[in-house]
Write an enzyme that holds these catalytic residues in place. Structure first.
Site, mmCIF file in Angstrom:
data_model
loop_
_atom_site.group_PDB
_atom_site.id
_atom_site.type_symbol
_atom_site.label_atom_id
_atom_site.label_comp_id
_atom_site.label_asym_id
_atom_site.label_seq_id
_atom_site.Cartn_x
_atom_site.Cartn_y
_atom_site.Cartn_z
ATOM 1 N N ASP A 131 0.852 -1.191 0.000
ATOM 2 C CA ASP A 131 0.000 0.000 0.000
ATOM 3 C C ASP A 131 0.891 1.246 0.000
ATOM 4 O OD1 ASP A 131 -3.185 0.495 1.214
ATOM 5 O OD2 ASP A 131 -1.791 2.168 1.106
ATOM 6 N N ASN A 148 -12.997 -3.098 2.902
ATOM 7 C CA ASN A 148 -14.035 -2.065 2.947
ATOM 8 C C ASN A 148 -14.925 -2.133 1.707
ATOM 9 O OD1 ASN A 148 -12.829 -1.048 5.324
ATOM 10 N ND2 ASN A 148 -11.386 0.159 4.133
ATOM 11 N N GLN A 165 -14.534 2.680 1.782
ATOM 12 C CA GLN A 165 -13.890 2.253 0.525
ATOM 13 C C GLN A 165 -13.583 3.480 -0.320
ATOM 14 O OE1 GLN A 165 -16.194 -0.430 -1.957
ATOM 15 N NE2 GLN A 165 -14.432 -0.913 -3.249
ATOM 16 N N HIS A 214 -10.445 -5.009 -2.890
ATOM 17 C CA HIS A 214 -9.092 -5.259 -2.387
ATOM 18 C C HIS A 214 -9.184 -5.664 -0.928
ATOM 19 C CE1 HIS A 214 -10.054 -0.980 -2.067
ATOM 20 N NE2 HIS A 214 -9.369 -0.984 -0.933
ATOM 21 N N HIS A 253 -7.047 -5.723 2.541
ATOM 22 C CA HIS A 253 -5.874 -5.182 3.239
ATOM 23 C C HIS A 253 -5.290 -6.241 4.170
ATOM 24 C CE1 HIS A 253 -6.748 -0.751 2.590
ATOM 25 N NE2 HIS A 253 -7.969 -1.223 2.417
HETATM 26 P P1 5GP Z 1 -9.812 1.529 0.826
HETATM 27 O O1 5GP Z 1 -9.969 2.765 1.681
HETATM 28 O O2 5GP Z 1 -10.516 1.691 -0.512
HETATM 29 O O3 5GP Z 1 -10.165 0.258 1.512
HETATM 30 O O4 5GP Z 1 -8.265 1.414 0.559
HETATM 31 C C1 5GP Z 1 -7.594 1.964 -0.522
HETATM 32 C C2 5GP Z 1 -6.115 1.800 -0.224
HETATM 33 O O5 5GP Z 1 -5.413 1.901 -1.443
HETATM 34 C C3 5GP Z 1 -5.545 2.866 0.711
HETATM 35 O O6 5GP Z 1 -4.928 2.227 1.819
HETATM 36 C C4 5GP Z 1 -4.552 3.624 -0.160
HETATM 37 O O7 5GP Z 1 -3.389 3.990 0.558
HETATM 38 C C5 5GP Z 1 -4.222 2.612 -1.237
HETATM 39 N N1 5GP Z 1 -3.895 3.176 -2.538
HETATM 40 C C6 5GP Z 1 -4.624 4.109 -3.216
HETATM 41 N N2 5GP Z 1 -4.052 4.354 -4.419
HETATM 42 C C7 5GP Z 1 -2.959 3.541 -4.491
HETATM 43 C C8 5GP Z 1 -1.968 3.331 -5.500
HETATM 44 O O8 5GP Z 1 -1.965 3.954 -6.568
HETATM 45 N N3 5GP Z 1 -1.003 2.403 -5.237
HETATM 46 C C9 5GP Z 1 -0.978 1.704 -4.055
HETATM 47 N N4 5GP Z 1 0.015 0.816 -3.907
HETATM 48 N N5 5GP Z 1 -1.886 1.885 -3.087
HETATM 49 C C10 5GP Z 1 -2.876 2.791 -3.293
#
Ligand code: 5GP
Ligand code: ZN
Length: 136
Positions: free
Chosen positions: A32, A88, A95, A101, A103
Site C-alpha cells: 500500500d 471495505n 472504501q 481489495h 488489506h
Molecule cells: P480503501 O480505503 O478503498 O479500503 O483502501 C484503498 C487503499 O489503497 C488505501 O490504503 C490507499 O493507501 C491505497 N492506494 C490508493 N491508491 C494507491 C496506488 O496507486 N497504489 C498503491 N500501492 N496503493 C494505493
C-alpha cells in the site's frame, strides 16, 4: 474483465508499476502506498469487481487462501506481533478505490494504529429483530 480508468485494474495487470510481493494468473499482491504500518499490503484480483458482493465466489475463496499464505509470510519475514485483515465495501465503510481489495495490515506492539468500533448494547429483542430481518 478490466474496467477503463480503474487504477487497481491497471496496477493488478501491470500497466502501472507497483511494489509487488506476489503475482499469479488471477491476483497481484502489492504494498500500500499509504501504509498503516510497515508491510501493509493489498490483495488485488486482476479481474475487475467493485466490491465483495460483486466478486465471484471462486475469486473470493482464492483471495482468502492467498490472504492466509501472505499473512504467514508477513509474520515470518517482518516478525510482526499480529495482523489485521480489513476489507471495505462502499463509501459508508471507507472504501476509497472502487475495485475489490483486501488489506493485510501487520501489527506491532505499540504501533499506535487502531481498527476499532464502539460496541453497542442491544437488548435480546433488538438482536432477535435484526436476526429475523436478515434470515427471513
Ligand atoms: P480503501 O480505503 O478503498 O479500503 O483502501 C484503498 C487503499 O489503497 C488505501 O490504503 C490507499 O493507501 C491505497 N492506494 C490508493 N491508491 C494507491 C496506488 O496507486 N497504489 C498503491 N500501492 N496503493 C494505493
Ligand atoms: Zn478495476
Amino acid at each position: 474483465m478490466k474496467k477503463d480508468n480503474c487504477i487497481f485494474c491497471k496496477i493488478a495487470n501491470g500497466e502501472i508499476p507497483s511494489k509487488t510481493l506476489y503475482e499469479d494468473r488471477n491476483f497481484r499482491v502489492i504494498l500500500d502506498l499509504g501504509p498503516a504500518t510497515k508491510g501493509h499490503a493489498l490483495i488485488l484480483p486482476k479481474e475487475h469487481a467493485e466490491n465483495l458482493y460483486d466478486l465471484p465466489e471462486e475469486s473470493a475463496a482464492e483471495a482468502m487462501v492467498l490472504a492466509r499464505r501472505m499473512a504467514a509470510t508477513l509474520v515470518e519475514k517482518l516478525h510482526c506481533d499480529g495482523l489485521n485483515l480489513v476489507q471495505n465495501n462502499g463509501d459508508a465503510a471507507g472504501q476509497t478505490v472502487q475495485h475489490f481489495h483486501l488489506h493485510l495490515i501487520p501489527r506491532y506492539v505499540g504501533d499506535g494504529q487502531s481498527i476499532n468500533w464502539k460496541p453497542g448494547s442491544p437488548t435480546q429483542e433488538e438482536l432477535e429483530a435484526v436476526r429475523k430481518t436478515i434470515v427471513e
